[in-house]
Enzyme design. Structure first.
Site, PDB file in Angstrom:
ATOM      1  N   CYS A 171      -0.718  12.515 -25.070  1.00  0.00           N
ATOM      2  CA  CYS A 171      -2.026  13.106 -25.367  1.00  0.00           C
ATOM      3  C   CYS A 171      -2.318  12.852 -26.839  1.00  0.00           C
ATOM      4  O   CYS A 171      -1.598  13.352 -27.709  1.00  0.00           O
ATOM      5  CB  CYS A 171      -2.025  14.605 -25.063  1.00  0.00           C
ATOM      6  SG  CYS A 171      -3.556  15.435 -25.548  1.00  0.00           S
ATOM      7  N   HIS A 213      -5.670   4.957 -17.577  1.00  0.00           N
ATOM      8  CA  HIS A 213      -7.089   5.222 -17.802  1.00  0.00           C
ATOM      9  C   HIS A 213      -7.946   4.205 -17.067  1.00  0.00           C
ATOM     10  O   HIS A 213      -7.612   3.008 -17.030  1.00  0.00           O
ATOM     11  CB  HIS A 213      -7.429   5.166 -19.295  1.00  0.00           C
ATOM     12  CG  HIS A 213      -6.761   6.230 -20.093  1.00  0.00           C
ATOM     13  ND1 HIS A 213      -7.315   7.480 -20.269  1.00  0.00           N
ATOM     14  CD2 HIS A 213      -5.574   6.243 -20.748  1.00  0.00           C
ATOM     15  CE1 HIS A 213      -6.487   8.215 -21.011  1.00  0.00           C
ATOM     16  NE2 HIS A 213      -5.429   7.496 -21.310  1.00  0.00           N
ATOM     17  N   GLU A 250      -9.788  14.355 -16.874  1.00  0.00           N
ATOM     18  CA  GLU A 250      -8.360  14.147 -17.098  1.00  0.00           C
ATOM     19  C   GLU A 250      -7.542  14.491 -15.864  1.00  0.00           C
ATOM     20  O   GLU A 250      -7.763  15.518 -15.219  1.00  0.00           O
ATOM     21  CB  GLU A 250      -7.874  14.976 -18.296  1.00  0.00           C
ATOM     22  CG  GLU A 250      -8.410  14.463 -19.625  1.00  0.00           C
ATOM     23  CD  GLU A 250      -7.548  14.896 -20.798  1.00  0.00           C
ATOM     24  OE1 GLU A 250      -6.315  14.704 -20.734  1.00  0.00           O
ATOM     25  OE2 GLU A 250      -8.113  15.439 -21.763  1.00  0.00           O
ATOM     26  N   CYS A 274     -10.449  13.518 -25.289  1.00  0.00           N
ATOM     27  CA  CYS A 274      -9.195  12.891 -24.863  1.00  0.00           C
ATOM     28  C   CYS A 274      -8.879  11.775 -25.843  1.00  0.00           C
ATOM     29  O   CYS A 274      -9.628  10.798 -25.947  1.00  0.00           O
ATOM     30  CB  CYS A 274      -9.312  12.348 -23.442  1.00  0.00           C
ATOM     31  SG  CYS A 274      -7.815  11.516 -22.850  1.00  0.00           S
ATOM     32  N   GLY A 281      -7.732   8.575 -24.065  1.00  0.00           N
ATOM     33  CA  GLY A 281      -8.918   8.060 -23.393  1.00  0.00           C
ATOM     34  C   GLY A 281      -9.874   7.392 -24.364  1.00  0.00           C
ATOM     35  O   GLY A 281     -10.514   6.386 -24.039  1.00  0.00           O
TER      36      GLY A 281
END
Length: 291
Positions: free
Chosen positions: A78, A176, A225, A234, A237
């Site tokens: 993350c 992703h 997510e 994110c 992301g």
């Protein structure tokens, strides 16, 4: 049943919020962690957050980030979370260095911390901004993973709810799928997000970014997510989005990703094939809860 008191810190990066726990001080049985994570993440009965992150000692880096989604499943990485880990360890005087390494799911990231004077920490300063070397993007479908028979998933068709979209798939340590579209602000993400996340093309599910390009240096992004739902930001992301933008010829290699919770600056150094993410990290409050 015996109860445990847990000291925690609530933090967020651009609104992507987690409950942070010092794993060196709080010892929990592994089999109990999923239930505890779900309880702590609950915004009505627990502390509330997009998940829980344990900050542990490490033999291979300065610290380990053990990340859990709100639904009690493990996650690999993350970007917003790792910036908050950096802030936590510096603000809590667990390190005196402004250049640190953090390992998550076996992958080591290197971070540079920016501080300013503050009376909220004992050391008289606190971290306000963190730059993270997020490593190299992964484009090989089997490594993301996405089940397609191509060398890379760039502008690749995917059918969701009977409609064809074009996706570009990237792993930043987690999967992703980036979808470019107009009208991102009006998207009914609660309706469509789960069907992207659990699509048969993604054997480990996926995070999905819905992106609208405004110019060569700016994009707007909303994210669904995996294991959490829509979040305000994110980090991984945003990195995947920057890569997808460049691969599709839509932006330059340095781009600002505007999220519901704030803005991240992402740069893809193509020569070194490294992604750099710069963004804020914020402490909300600290507390103790019985589980």
């Amino acid at each position: 049943m015996e109860k445990t008191n847990i000291k925690f810190t609530k933090m967020h990066g651009c609104g992507n919020d987690y409950v942070y726990i010092d794993g060196a001080k709080v010892k929990l049985e592994a089999e109990k962690k999923p239930d505890i994570v779900r309880f702590l993440s609950d915004r009505h009965f627990g502390v509330g957050g997009d998940g829980v992150i344990f900050i542990n000692p490490s033999d291979v880096a300065d610290f380990e980030m053990e990340m859990w989604n709100a639904d009690g499943t493990r996650a690999e990485m993350c970007g917003n979370g790792i910036r908050c880990v950096a802030k936590y360890v510096y603000d809590h005087s667990l390190t005196d260095s402004k250049e640190i390494s953090i390992v998550s799911a076996g992958k080591i990231k290197y971070l540079v911390l920016t501080t300013e004077k503050s009376d909220r920490t004992l050391r008289g300063e606190e971290v306000v901004l963190v730059r993270v070397n997020m490593g190299s993007p992964i484009l090989e479908p089997s490594q993301i993973p996405v089940d397609i028979c191509q060398d890379a998933a760039i502008d690749t068709p995917i059918v969701v709810q009977g409609k064809e979209y074009k996706m570009t798939c990237v792993s930043m340590g987690n999967p992703h799928a980036v979808i470019f579209m107009n009208g991102v602000a009006e998207l009914d993400i609660e309706k469509i997000g789960p069907d992207f996340e659990n699509h048969k093309l993604f054997p480990k599910r996926t995070n999905t970014e819905f992106v609208e390009v405004t110019d060569r240096a700016n994009v707007n992004m909303r994210v669904w997510e995996r294991g959490t739902g829509e979040t305000l930001a994110c980090g991984t992301g945003s990195c995947a989005t920057a890569v997808a933008c460049v691969l599709n010829g839509l932006t330059d290699e340095k781009v600002k990703v505007h999220l519901l919770g704030g803005t991240l600056e992402i740069e893809w150094d193509r020569e070194a094939n490294l992604i750099y993410m710069t963004g804020p990290a914020t402490t909300v409050f600290e507390g103790e809860i019985t589980v």
